[in-house]
Design a protein around this motif. Structure first.
Motif, PDB file in Angstrom:
ATOM      1  N   PRO A  13       0.275  -1.393   0.058  1.00 16.80           N
ATOM      2  CA  PRO A  13      -0.214   0.407   0.269  1.00 16.80           C
ATOM      3  C   PRO A  13       1.214   1.201  -0.220  1.00 16.80           C
ATOM      4  O   PRO A  13       1.606   1.415   0.417  1.00 16.80           O
ATOM      5  CB  PRO A  13      -0.764   0.008   1.587  1.00 16.80           C
ATOM      6  N   THR A  14       0.219   2.371  -0.533  1.00 13.85           N
ATOM      7  CA  THR A  14       0.871   3.368  -0.693  1.00 13.85           C
ATOM      8  C   THR A  14       0.874   4.263   0.835  1.00 13.85           C
ATOM      9  O   THR A  14       1.568   5.540   0.889  1.00 13.85           O
ATOM     10  CB  THR A  14       0.641   4.400  -2.012  1.00 13.85           C
ATOM     11  N   THR A  15       0.025   4.120   0.999  1.00 14.13           N
ATOM     12  CA  THR A  15      -0.381   4.623   2.443  1.00 14.13           C
ATOM     13  C   THR A  15      -0.999   4.149   3.512  1.00 14.13           C
ATOM     14  O   THR A  15      -1.530   2.837   3.007  1.00 14.13           O
ATOM     15  CB  THR A  15      -1.853   5.449   1.930  1.00 14.13           C
ATOM     16  N   SER A  16      -0.877   4.359   4.542  1.00  6.45           N
ATOM     17  CA  SER A  16      -1.662   3.035   6.129  1.00  6.45           C
ATOM     18  C   SER A  16      -3.074   3.385   5.534  1.00  6.45           C
ATOM     19  O   SER A  16      -3.809   3.851   5.518  1.00  6.45           O
ATOM     20  CB  SER A  16      -1.392   4.106   7.447  1.00  6.45           C
ATOM     21  N   LEU A  17      -3.194   1.755   5.924  1.00  2.41           N
ATOM     22  CA  LEU A  17      -4.617   1.729   5.775  1.00  2.41           C
ATOM     23  C   LEU A  17      -4.905   0.811   7.332  1.00  2.41           C
ATOM     24  O   LEU A  17      -5.624  -0.180   7.460  1.00  2.41           O
ATOM     25  CB  LEU A  17      -4.690  -0.073   4.788  1.00  2.41           C
ATOM     26  N   TRP A  18      -4.524   1.098   7.997  1.00  2.00           N
ATOM     27  CA  TRP A  18      -4.146   0.537   9.872  1.00  2.00           C
ATOM     28  C   TRP A  18      -5.284   1.490  10.209  1.00  2.00           C
ATOM     29  O   TRP A  18      -5.101   2.724   9.923  1.00  2.00           O
ATOM     30  CB  TRP A  18      -3.209   0.260   9.944  1.00  2.00           C
ATOM     31  N   HIS A 159      11.781  -2.978  12.209  1.00  2.19           N
ATOM     32  CA  HIS A 159      11.729  -2.040  10.710  1.00  2.19           C
ATOM     33  C   HIS A 159      10.438  -2.632   9.880  1.00  2.19           C
ATOM     34  O   HIS A 159       9.464  -0.977   9.208  1.00  2.19           O
ATOM     35  CB  HIS A 159      12.561  -2.923   9.181  1.00  2.19           C
ATOM     36  N   LEU A 160       9.383  -3.935  10.137  1.00  2.00           N
ATOM     37  CA  LEU A 160       8.097  -3.276   9.494  1.00  2.00           C
ATOM     38  C   LEU A 160       6.929  -1.737  10.810  1.00  2.00           C
ATOM     39  O   LEU A 160       7.549  -2.000  11.834  1.00  2.00           O
ATOM     40  CB  LEU A 160       7.993  -4.809  10.030  1.00  2.00           C
ATOM     41  N   GLY A 161       6.138  -1.528  10.086  1.00  2.83           N
ATOM     42  CA  GLY A 161       5.222  -0.695  10.374  1.00  2.83           C
ATOM     43  C   GLY A 161       4.268  -0.622  10.019  1.00  2.83           C
ATOM     44  O   GLY A 161       3.596  -2.041   9.188  1.00  2.83           O
ATOM     45  N   PHE A 162       3.122   0.567  10.065  1.00  2.00           N
ATOM     46  CA  PHE A 162       1.959   0.461   9.701  1.00  2.00           C
ATOM     47  C   PHE A 162       1.918   1.899   8.666  1.00  2.00           C
ATOM     48  O   PHE A 162       0.349   2.111   9.016  1.00  2.00           O
ATOM     49  CB  PHE A 162       0.721   0.629  10.626  1.00  2.00           C
ATOM     50  N   ASP A 163       2.785   2.257   7.940  1.00  2.00           N
ATOM     51  CA  ASP A 163       2.511   3.170   7.745  1.00  2.00           C
ATOM     52  C   ASP A 163       1.741   2.955   6.434  1.00  2.00           C
ATOM     53  O   ASP A 163       2.593   4.366   5.306  1.00  2.00           O
ATOM     54  CB  ASP A 163       3.543   4.398   8.095  1.00  2.00           C
ATOM     55  N   GLY A 164       2.080   1.974   5.075  1.00  2.00           N
ATOM     56  CA  GLY A 164       2.155   1.505   3.993  1.00  2.00           C
ATOM     57  C   GLY A 164       4.031   1.831   3.477  1.00  2.00           C
ATOM     58  O   GLY A 164       4.609   1.886   4.132  1.00  2.00           O
ATOM     59  N   GLY A 165       3.943   1.478   2.464  1.00  2.00           N
ATOM     60  CA  GLY A 165       5.109   0.911   1.296  1.00  2.00           C
ATOM     61  C   GLY A 165       5.562  -0.535   2.053  1.00  2.00           C
ATOM     62  O   GLY A 165       5.067  -1.239   2.537  1.00  2.00           O
ATOM     63  N   THR A 167       7.882  -1.735   3.821  1.00  2.00           N
ATOM     64  CA  THR A 167       7.898  -2.655   4.932  1.00  2.00           C
ATOM     65  C   THR A 167       6.483  -2.735   5.672  1.00  2.00           C
ATOM     66  O   THR A 167       6.851  -2.734   6.812  1.00  2.00           O
ATOM     67  CB  THR A 167       9.093  -2.434   5.675  1.00  2.00           C
ATOM     68  N   ASP A 168       5.511  -2.206   5.179  1.00  2.00           N
ATOM     69  CA  ASP A 168       3.829  -2.071   5.565  1.00  2.00           C
ATOM     70  C   ASP A 168       3.698  -4.165   6.581  1.00  2.00           C
ATOM     71  O   ASP A 168       4.323  -4.893   5.382  1.00  2.00           O
ATOM     72  CB  ASP A 168       3.296  -2.254   5.061  1.00  2.00           C
ATOM     73  N   TYR A 169       3.545  -3.786   7.788  1.00  2.00           N
ATOM     74  CA  TYR A 169       3.308  -5.709   8.243  1.00  2.00           C
ATOM     75  C   TYR A 169       2.469  -6.610   7.591  1.00  2.00           C
ATOM     76  O   TYR A 169       2.323  -7.493   7.653  1.00  2.00           O
ATOM     77  CB  TYR A 169       2.570  -4.632   9.785  1.00  2.00           C
ATOM     78  N   LEU A 170       1.170  -5.467   6.828  1.00  2.00           N
ATOM     79  CA  LEU A 170       0.442  -6.042   5.377  1.00  2.00           C
ATOM     80  C   LEU A 170       1.423  -7.493   4.609  1.00  2.00           C
ATOM     81  O   LEU A 170       1.196  -8.274   4.645  1.00  2.00           O
ATOM     82  CB  LEU A 170      -0.214  -5.485   5.351  1.00  2.00           C
ATOM     83  N   VAL A 171       2.586  -6.815   4.906  1.00  2.00           N
ATOM     84  CA  VAL A 171       3.372  -7.752   3.823  1.00  2.00           C
ATOM     85  C   VAL A 171       3.274  -9.495   4.662  1.00  2.00           C
ATOM     86  O   VAL A 171       3.030  -9.902   4.073  1.00  2.00           O
ATOM     87  CB  VAL A 171       4.633  -8.088   4.019  1.00  2.00           C
ATOM     88  N   VAL A 172       3.520  -9.092   5.461  1.00  2.00           N
ATOM     89  CA  VAL A 172       3.371 -10.575   6.713  1.00  2.00           C
ATOM     90  C   VAL A 172       1.545 -11.507   6.816  1.00  2.00           C
ATOM     91  O   VAL A 172       1.646 -12.513   6.265  1.00  2.00           O
ATOM     92  CB  VAL A 172       3.354 -10.256   8.287  1.00  2.00           C
TER      93      VAL A 172
END
Length: 225
Positions: A13-18, A159-165, A167-172
């Motif tokens: 995602p380009t922006t946060s979806l959380w 390095h994983l986070g919730f801001d998009g990009g 390394t967003d946690y959605l990759v998990v």
């Protein structure tokens, strides 16, 4: 056990979806589903029957176990407690009541680790959908129940986070969903037996899943049986 982004093909995602409306142990807990204003935290799954909750718990642990087997890990056991039994349990020092676990060893790489951790909550969400029981509130309950699993992933992968990009946690979740597409029948086969027997040895899990148990780690302090 860091999962290297370069080895993963996905559309981040380009922006946060959380959503950041939930707080656990004093820290923001990001969720894919918005916390309802009128429903108290900790009750999001309470409208399911005890049997449905038991199955959901078995799906969670079965997904952990099958993910470990698929990665070549040695699984010692998978177990759950019934919903009825958990009502009498006292929360631990972190306010958690542990409803089940899978013990394994020899999980060697970072990608396998994040799939092992992420598969359980995504399996619960998938089972709710396939059973015709999915709602936003119940999906949020599944996310809350994944607190410890997510914490393990984030502690090792800061390095994983919730801001998009990338390394967003959605990759998990993406990797876990791919895994479940391939191994869903095995997860259900283990779930079916675990939900009634409550405890399975690693070899029993392996037989049900149709995946050989892995090699016991030479540094593991748990016995093989």
């Amino acid at each position: 056990m860091t999962a290297t982004a370069a080895t993963i093909t996905w559309n981040p995602p380009t922006t946060s979806l959380w959503y950041d409306l939930t707080v656990i142990n004093g820290s923001t807990y990001h969720t894919r589903h918005r916390a309802p204003d009128s429903t108290p935290a900790g009750t999001y799954l309470d409208d399911l029957t005890d049997g449905e909750r038991d199955t959901l718990r078995a799906v969670h642990e079965a997904a952990h176990a099958v993910a470990g087997l698929a990665a070549g890990s040695f699984i010692h056991h998978a177990r759950i407690a019934t919903t009825a039994a958990l009502r009498d349990r006292t929360p631990d020092s972190k306010g958690l009541v542990v409803g089940g676990d899978v013990h394994g060893c020899n999980l060697a790489d970072g990608r396998s680790f994040v799939i092992f951790m992420g598969a359980a909550e995504r399996a619960e969400d998938r089972w709710l959908r396939e059973a015709g029981l999915w709602t936003h509130t119940r999906a949020l309950g599944v996310e809350i129940g994944a607190y410890t699993d997510r914490r393990h992933v984030l502690d090792i992968n800061p390095h994983l986070g919730f801001d998009g990009g990338p390394t967003d946690y959605l990759v998990v979740h993406h990797l876990a969903d791919q895994f479940l597409d391939e191994h869903w029948d095995a997860v259900l086969a283990v779930t079916d037996v675990l939900s009634s027997r409550l405890h399975l040895t690693g070899n029993e899990v392996a037989a049900l899943a149709g995946i050989p148990n892995g090699t016991h780690s030479a540094t593991c302090t748990q016995p093989t049986a």
